[in-house]
Motif scaffolding. Structure first.
Motif, PDB file in Angstrom:
ATOM      1  N   TYR A   1     -35.633 -55.514 -36.174  1.00  0.00           N
ATOM      2  CA  TYR A   1     -36.045 -57.103 -36.003  1.00  0.00           C
ATOM      3  C   TYR A   1     -37.290 -57.313 -36.606  1.00  0.00           C
ATOM      4  N   VAL A   2     -37.570 -58.421 -37.378  1.00  0.00           N
ATOM      5  CA  VAL A   2     -39.005 -58.796 -37.877  1.00  0.00           C
ATOM      6  C   VAL A   2     -39.364 -60.059 -37.293  1.00  0.00           C
ATOM      7  N   PRO A   3     -40.510 -60.466 -37.136  1.00  0.00           N
ATOM      8  CA  PRO A   3     -40.992 -61.810 -36.430  1.00  0.00           C
ATOM      9  C   PRO A   3     -40.998 -62.892 -37.790  1.00  0.00           C
ATOM     10  N   ALA A   4     -40.905 -64.038 -37.548  1.00  0.00           N
ATOM     11  CA  ALA A   4     -40.795 -64.976 -38.587  1.00  0.00           C
ATOM     12  C   ALA A   4     -41.523 -66.283 -37.803  1.00  0.00           C
ATOM     13  N   ASN A   5     -41.970 -67.221 -38.840  1.00  0.00           N
ATOM     14  CA  ASN A   5     -42.125 -68.438 -37.917  1.00  0.00           C
ATOM     15  C   ASN A   5     -41.902 -69.647 -39.026  1.00  0.00           C
ATOM     16  N   VAL A   6     -41.816 -70.889 -38.721  1.00  0.00           N
ATOM     17  CA  VAL A   6     -41.808 -72.228 -39.369  1.00  0.00           C
ATOM     18  C   VAL A   6     -42.579 -73.181 -38.852  1.00  0.00           C
ATOM     19  N   SER A   7     -43.109 -74.023 -39.546  1.00  0.00           N
ATOM     20  CA  SER A   7     -43.707 -75.272 -38.846  1.00  0.00           C
ATOM     21  C   SER A   7     -43.204 -76.534 -39.569  1.00  0.00           C
ATOM     22  N   GLU A   8     -42.995 -77.402 -38.531  1.00  0.00           N
ATOM     23  CA  GLU A   8     -42.638 -78.796 -38.926  1.00  0.00           C
ATOM     24  C   GLU A   8     -43.329 -79.965 -38.451  1.00  0.00           C
ATOM     25  N   GLU A   9     -43.360 -81.175 -38.908  1.00  0.00           N
ATOM     26  CA  GLU A   9     -44.056 -82.099 -38.496  1.00  0.00           C
ATOM     27  C   GLU A   9     -43.021 -83.214 -37.704  1.00  0.00           C
ATOM     28  N   ILE A  10     -43.543 -83.374 -36.273  1.00  0.00           N
ATOM     29  CA  ILE A  10     -42.946 -84.538 -35.735  1.00  0.00           C
ATOM     30  C   ILE A  10     -43.678 -85.680 -35.469  1.00  0.00           C
ATOM     31  N   THR A  11     -42.958 -86.806 -35.774  1.00  0.00           N
ATOM     32  CA  THR A  11     -43.630 -88.200 -35.773  1.00  0.00           C
ATOM     33  C   THR A  11     -42.977 -88.913 -34.485  1.00  0.00           C
ATOM     34  N   ILE A  12     -43.889 -89.461 -33.649  1.00  0.00           N
ATOM     35  CA  ILE A  12     -43.778 -90.329 -32.715  1.00  0.00           C
ATOM     36  C   ILE A  12     -44.316 -91.669 -33.136  1.00  0.00           C
ATOM     37  N   HIS A  13     -43.621 -92.827 -32.391  1.00  0.00           N
ATOM     38  CA  HIS A  13     -44.303 -94.183 -32.397  1.00  0.00           C
ATOM     39  C   HIS A  13     -44.568 -94.705 -31.176  1.00  0.00           C
ATOM     40  N   ALA A  14     -45.873 -95.119 -31.199  1.00  0.00           N
ATOM     41  CA  ALA A  14     -46.411 -95.462 -29.848  1.00  0.00           C
ATOM     42  C   ALA A  14     -46.501 -97.074 -30.011  1.00  0.00           C
ATOM     43  N   GLY A  15     -46.247 -97.686 -28.766  1.00  0.00           N
ATOM     44  CA  GLY A  15     -46.621 -99.167 -28.749  1.00  0.00           C
ATOM     45  C   GLY A  15     -45.413 -99.802 -28.171  1.00  0.00           C
ATOM     46  N   GLY A  16     -45.443-100.972 -27.567  1.00  0.00           N
ATOM     47  CA  GLY A  16     -44.385-101.687 -27.223  1.00  0.00           C
ATOM     48  C   GLY A  16     -43.713-101.822 -25.765  1.00  0.00           C
ATOM     49  N   SER A  17     -43.194-102.818 -25.565  1.00  0.00           N
ATOM     50  CA  SER A  17     -42.119-102.636 -24.351  1.00  0.00           C
ATOM     51  C   SER A  17     -40.961-102.787 -24.687  1.00  0.00           C
ATOM     52  N   ARG A  18     -39.692-102.942 -23.853  1.00  0.00           N
ATOM     53  CA  ARG A  18     -38.584-102.873 -24.232  1.00  0.00           C
ATOM     54  C   ARG A  18     -37.645-103.935 -23.576  1.00  0.00           C
ATOM     55  N   GLU A  19     -38.307-105.129 -23.506  1.00  0.00           N
ATOM     56  CA  GLU A  19     -37.872-106.298 -22.605  1.00  0.00           C
ATOM     57  C   GLU A  19     -37.762-107.443 -23.518  1.00  0.00           C
ATOM     58  N   SER A  20     -38.152-107.673 -24.562  1.00  0.00           N
ATOM     59  CA  SER A  20     -37.898-108.799 -25.509  1.00  0.00           C
ATOM     60  C   SER A  20     -36.910-109.065 -26.256  1.00  0.00           C
ATOM     61  N   PHE A  21     -36.456-107.769 -26.714  1.00  0.00           N
ATOM     62  CA  PHE A  21     -35.423-107.973 -27.574  1.00  0.00           C
ATOM     63  C   PHE A  21     -34.232-106.718 -27.334  1.00  0.00           C
ATOM     64  N   ARG A  22     -32.956-107.135 -27.525  1.00  0.00           N
ATOM     65  CA  ARG A  22     -32.160-105.926 -27.418  1.00  0.00           C
ATOM     66  C   ARG A  22     -31.157-105.700 -28.306  1.00  0.00           C
ATOM     67  N   ALA A  23     -30.357-104.462 -28.464  1.00  0.00           N
ATOM     68  CA  ALA A  23     -29.687-104.153 -29.680  1.00  0.00           C
ATOM     69  C   ALA A  23     -28.280-104.216 -29.059  1.00  0.00           C
ATOM     70  N   ASP A  24     -27.361-105.346 -29.173  1.00  0.00           N
ATOM     71  CA  ASP A  24     -26.095-105.600 -28.359  1.00  0.00           C
ATOM     72  C   ASP A  24     -24.984-104.663 -29.255  1.00  0.00           C
ATOM     73  N   TYR A  25     -25.135-104.277 -30.469  1.00  0.00           N
ATOM     74  CA  TYR A  25     -24.156-103.531 -31.286  1.00  0.00           C
ATOM     75  C   TYR A  25     -24.713-102.794 -32.362  1.00  0.00           C
ATOM     76  N   ALA A  26     -24.721-101.490 -32.296  1.00  0.00           N
ATOM     77  CA  ALA A  26     -24.916-100.479 -33.306  1.00  0.00           C
ATOM     78  C   ALA A  26     -23.787 -99.677 -34.100  1.00  0.00           C
ATOM     79  N   ARG A  27     -23.684 -99.880 -35.324  1.00  0.00           N
ATOM     80  CA  ARG A  27     -22.507 -99.035 -36.028  1.00  0.00           C
ATOM     81  C   ARG A  27     -23.354 -98.197 -37.218  1.00  0.00           C
ATOM     82  N   SER A  28     -22.878 -97.204 -37.188  1.00  0.00           N
ATOM     83  CA  SER A  28     -23.418 -95.966 -38.242  1.00  0.00           C
ATOM     84  C   SER A  28     -22.481 -95.587 -39.264  1.00  0.00           C
ATOM     85  N   GLU A  29     -22.834 -95.406 -40.572  1.00  0.00           N
ATOM     86  CA  GLU A  29     -21.897 -94.483 -41.414  1.00  0.00           C
ATOM     87  C   GLU A  29     -22.794 -93.697 -42.040  1.00  0.00           C
ATOM     88  N   LEU A  30     -23.067 -92.566 -41.599  1.00  0.00           N
ATOM     89  CA  LEU A  30     -24.065 -91.553 -41.996  1.00  0.00           C
ATOM     90  C   LEU A  30     -23.418 -90.181 -42.155  1.00  0.00           C
TER      91      LEU A  30
END
Length: 316
Positions: free
Chosen positions: A166-195
């Motif tokens: 065995y040998v050691p290795a490493n990799v680094s990645e950037e993780i992006t978060i989004h701060a701000g907001g509440s969850r009460e003004s709008f709502r997603a009633d339907y979601a469809r993805s083609e991915l």
């Protein structure tokens, strides 16, 4: 036979060089695998609320593949050869994975490193970190995730027992978060993805206004790897209480996306300013049937041609 062995070792060396690894093997190897783990990380939910602590769930996936499995030309029993072939395929597995998340103000990481004892190729495991975002913080913030791990680079079979190296290795990645907001003004009633992995697709949402009249509304998709979406908002227009609006986003999916459910966040903007709302919307990435880890074997005509050239070179 010695000439063919030279050719096989050369091919294995070239395959490992293409992966950026040094070629290491035992002197009595019967087979050599050109393989290494490929670790990637994706954030389940990028939306966080400022002024408190949030548990971030990150999925670590291993998409490593065996690029080549080559005989070295050294003779051995059929039982030893079969066992070594099987053990060489473990070169794509990651062991003792240690995930460490770091951040800068106004984000702080409250928990220590997370561990994954074994992450075989083609699998994914979640890890969690407790983070805190400063009061009043708003917008995207980038965090650094480092993945330290071990992986097998060779294995020896002796008296029926496997002795991996065995040998050691490493990799680094950037993780992006989004701060701000509440969850009460709008709502997603339907979601469809083609991915699909490695393709451009669409995500369609039906958004409902749960609050008062909202003018000049638009929606923006907050995506994290393995997804990438445009920063350009989609216009929703003027929305009365209870109104519905359709928003379609173009999404680029990374090649390393796996077959499972991911979560994103959609932010509704009003009059060019954030409406202090974000909503998490689950979506599924589909992979077509029949895709699997590919093992590359050298075609026989190429082997014969290279063996002939090696023989001519050997004869001087």
């Amino acid at each position: 036979m010695r000439e063919i062995a030279v050719v096989f070792v050369l091919l294995a060396f070239l395959a490992h060089s293409a992966m950026g690894e040094e070629m290491v093997f035992f002197a009595d190897d019967l087979y050599k695998a050109a393989a290494t783990p490929e670790l990637h990380a994706s954030l389940v939910d990028p939306a966080v609320a400022p002024g408190g602590s949030t548990a971030l769930k990150i999925v670590v996936a291993n998409s490593g593949r065996v690029l080549a499995l080559l005989p070295t030309g050294i003779q051995g029993s059929s039982l030893e050869a079969s066992r070594e072939m099987q053990e060489e395929l473990r070169s794509v597995d990651a062991l003792n994975v240690v995930a460490t998340l770091t951040a800068k103000d106004p984000v702080s990481v409250l928990s220590g490193p997370a561990t994954i004892p074994l992450l075989p190729s083609g699998t994914a495991q979640p890890v969690e970190f407790l983070v805190q975002v400063g009061e009043g913080a708003e917008g995207p913030y980038h965090l650094d995730l480092r993945l330290d791990y071990e992986h097998q680079i060779d294995v020896r079979i002796s008296a029926g027992q496997a002795s991996p190296l065995y040998v050691p290795a490493n990799v680094s990645e950037e993780i992006t978060i989004h701060a701000g907001g509440s969850r009460e003004s709008f709502r997603a009633d339907y979601a469809r993805s083609e991915l699909w992995p490695g393709e451009n697709g669409t995500l369609t949402l039906v958004i409902r206004n749960l609050a008062g009249p909202a003018g000049n509304c638009s929606a923006r998709l907050l995506a994290a790897p393995p997804f990438r979406a445009s920063d350009q908002p989609v216009s929703l227009g003027y929305m009365q209480p209870g109104d519905l609006a359709l928003a379609t986003f173009w999404v680029e999916v990374g090649d390393n996306a796996s077959v499972r459910q991911y979560q994103m966040a959609c932010q509704v903007l009003q009059d060019g300013e954030s409406s202090a709302w974000s909503s998490t919307i689950p979506l599924t990435v589909a992979v077509e049937e029949g895709q699997s880890i590919q093992i590359w074997l050298v075609p026989l005509p190429l082997i014969l041609a290279l063996a002939f050239l090696a023989w001519r070179w050997w004869q001087g």
